[in-house]
Design a protein around this motif. Structure first.
Motif, mmCIF file in Angstrom:
data_model
loop_
_atom_site.group_PDB
_atom_site.id
_atom_site.type_symbol
_atom_site.label_atom_id
_atom_site.label_comp_id
_atom_site.label_asym_id
_atom_site.label_seq_id
_atom_site.Cartn_x
_atom_site.Cartn_y
_atom_site.Cartn_z
ATOM 1 N N PHE A 155 -3.084 -10.500 -5.189
ATOM 2 C CA PHE A 155 -4.358 -10.049 -4.844
ATOM 3 C C PHE A 155 -5.477 -9.293 -5.930
ATOM 4 N N GLN A 156 -6.505 -9.542 -5.883
ATOM 5 C CA GLN A 156 -7.348 -8.975 -6.697
ATOM 6 C C GLN A 156 -8.794 -8.584 -6.097
ATOM 7 N N THR A 157 -9.478 -7.366 -6.140
ATOM 8 C CA THR A 157 -10.726 -7.059 -5.681
ATOM 9 C C THR A 157 -11.692 -7.218 -6.932
ATOM 10 N N PRO A 158 -12.908 -7.028 -6.697
ATOM 11 C CA PRO A 158 -13.861 -7.204 -7.792
ATOM 12 C C PRO A 158 -13.416 -6.576 -9.169
ATOM 13 N N ASN A 159 -12.973 -5.166 -9.322
ATOM 14 C CA ASN A 159 -12.667 -4.589 -10.361
ATOM 15 C C ASN A 159 -11.044 -4.081 -10.544
ATOM 16 N N VAL A 160 -10.437 -4.456 -9.535
ATOM 17 C CA VAL A 160 -9.074 -4.038 -9.680
ATOM 18 C C VAL A 160 -7.913 -5.051 -9.339
ATOM 19 N N ARG A 161 -6.864 -5.125 -10.223
ATOM 20 C CA ARG A 161 -5.941 -6.027 -9.946
ATOM 21 C C ARG A 161 -4.742 -5.400 -9.219
ATOM 22 N N TRP A 162 -4.185 -5.550 -8.117
ATOM 23 C CA TRP A 162 -3.373 -4.789 -7.184
ATOM 24 C C TRP A 162 -1.838 -5.541 -7.428
ATOM 25 N N GLN A 163 -0.845 -4.496 -7.303
ATOM 26 C CA GLN A 163 0.473 -5.090 -7.256
ATOM 27 C C GLN A 163 0.916 -3.979 -6.183
ATOM 28 N N VAL A 164 2.211 -4.598 -5.780
ATOM 29 C CA VAL A 164 2.931 -3.755 -4.634
ATOM 30 C C VAL A 164 4.499 -3.750 -4.865
ATOM 31 N N ASN A 165 5.287 -2.925 -4.813
ATOM 32 C CA ASN A 165 6.621 -2.673 -4.687
ATOM 33 C C ASN A 165 7.350 -2.182 -3.478
ATOM 34 N N VAL A 166 8.374 -2.794 -2.949
ATOM 35 C CA VAL A 166 8.846 -2.116 -1.762
ATOM 36 C C VAL A 166 10.417 -1.777 -2.315
ATOM 37 N N ALA A 167 10.906 -0.716 -1.214
ATOM 38 C CA ALA A 167 12.195 -0.380 -1.343
ATOM 39 C C ALA A 167 12.567 -0.274 0.063
ATOM 40 N N VAL A 168 13.658 -0.945 0.535
ATOM 41 C CA VAL A 168 14.233 -0.886 1.788
ATOM 42 C C VAL A 168 15.655 -0.662 1.852
ATOM 43 N N GLY A 169 16.249 0.378 2.484
ATOM 44 C CA GLY A 169 17.433 0.617 2.435
ATOM 45 C C GLY A 169 18.251 0.720 3.859
ATOM 46 N N GLY A 170 19.402 0.977 3.975
ATOM 47 C CA GLY A 170 20.087 0.942 5.195
ATOM 48 C C GLY A 170 20.575 2.528 5.379
ATOM 49 N N GLU A 171 21.965 2.479 5.720
ATOM 50 C CA GLU A 171 22.502 3.766 6.192
ATOM 51 C C GLU A 171 22.952 4.599 4.830
ATOM 52 N N ASP A 172 22.808 4.029 3.591
ATOM 53 C CA ASP A 172 23.045 4.772 2.591
ATOM 54 C C ASP A 172 21.967 5.998 2.048
ATOM 55 N N ALA A 173 21.029 6.167 2.908
ATOM 56 C CA ALA A 173 20.007 7.002 2.590
ATOM 57 C C ALA A 173 20.523 8.439 2.429
ATOM 58 N N GLY A 174 20.326 9.266 1.615
ATOM 59 C CA GLY A 174 20.889 10.508 1.718
ATOM 60 C C GLY A 174 20.218 11.725 2.480
ATOM 61 N N ARG A 175 21.204 12.485 2.890
ATOM 62 C CA ARG A 175 20.721 13.756 3.635
ATOM 63 C C ARG A 175 20.121 14.701 2.903
ATOM 64 N N LEU A 176 19.177 15.493 3.325
ATOM 65 C CA LEU A 176 18.645 16.582 2.583
ATOM 66 C C LEU A 176 18.428 17.794 3.143
#
Length: 251
Positions: free
Chosen positions: A51-72
């Motif tokens: 996807f591009q707009t007149p002045n910007v080229r856009w990129q996207v990254n995603v990260a999806v986890g499960g039960e491994d997410a750490g507690r804080l």
């Protein structure tokens, strides 16, 4: 800088992807809050591909986890299995490197299913308030994404905590295209929540104890754009001290 046209086209594109997640939910493809966040990240990545707009080229990254997410720990950001979650199931970050305009920032969000006209159960209401308190303990840039077959309504976590009733759809409505535009033009977001690439995004997701994370990146469309100089630490003004805040940043 990010031009108004670029921000509006970016926001409209993401709002369209969000509407498709609502269709998925109406068709029975999304059942719980965590799958909603997963589905949203997938749709956002799909819609911003090339996807591009007149002045910007856009990129996207995603990260999806499960039960491994750490507690804080609520106060120290130290991983600790017995402590409660931070309240967010989604981290959203923006990384723009444009001519004369550069920003890295992010926000926390919690998805919540609630049909228009319905009220949350007392137990679910208490749970949501606890999640909002936990998010705000990290950053004021915290949101609740109320989704239903009618659409998605973003509400600030602060507004949820200020409201004494369980029918959240009575709060002032805030459309998703405005939400995404405000995020793009920096009216919304915390510069201490950041990720610079996909690896940093995954590390941020784990650190924030979130189910999913998405990073929007924008660069100029010109191929000869020089690389941005490394970030320089800022120096507080003499006689003033900068307040200490926890950082959810990953470089």
């Amino acid at each position: 800088m990010l031009e108004k046209e670029d921000a509006e086209l970016f926001a409209a594109k993401l709002a369209g992807a969000t509407a498709r997640v609502v269709e998925d939910y109406a068709d029975g493809d999304v059942v719980h809050e965590e799958p909603f966040s997963d589905q949203l990240c997938g749709r956002l990545k799909e819609t911003l591909q090339d996807f591009q707009t007149p002045n910007v080229r856009w990129q996207v990254n995603v990260a999806v986890g499960g039960e491994d997410a750490g507690r804080l720990r609520m106060r120290s950001l130290t991983k600790h299995k017995e402590e409660p979650r931070f309240g967010a199931d989604l981290v959203m970050v923006l990384d723009l490197k444009l001519r004369g305009y550069s920003v890295r920032k992010g926000l926390l969000a919690q998805s919540k299913k609630l049909e228009v006209g319905d009220r949350m159960s007392p137990a679910e209401w208490r749970r949501l308030r606890g999640q909002c308190e936990a998010m705000i303990d990290v950053t004021p840039a915290s949101m609740v994404l109320l989704y239903s077959t009618s659409g998605v309504m973003p509400v600030s976590a602060a507004a949820v905590l200020a409201y004494d009733h369980r029918d959240l759809h009575r709060l002032v409505r805030y459309d998703m295209d405005i939400f995404y535009k405000d995020f793009a033009i920096c009216w919304l977001g915390d510069p201490l929540i950041k990720a610079t690439d996909s690896a940093a995004l995954e590390a941020l997701r784990i650190l924030a104890d979130a189910r999913a994370a998405v990073r929007f990146a924008g660069v100029p469309r010109e191929d000869d754009t020089p690389e941005r100089a490394p970030d320089q630490p800022s120096t507080p003004r003499p006689g003033r001290t900068r307040p200490r805040r926890r950082i959810l940043g990953m470089d």
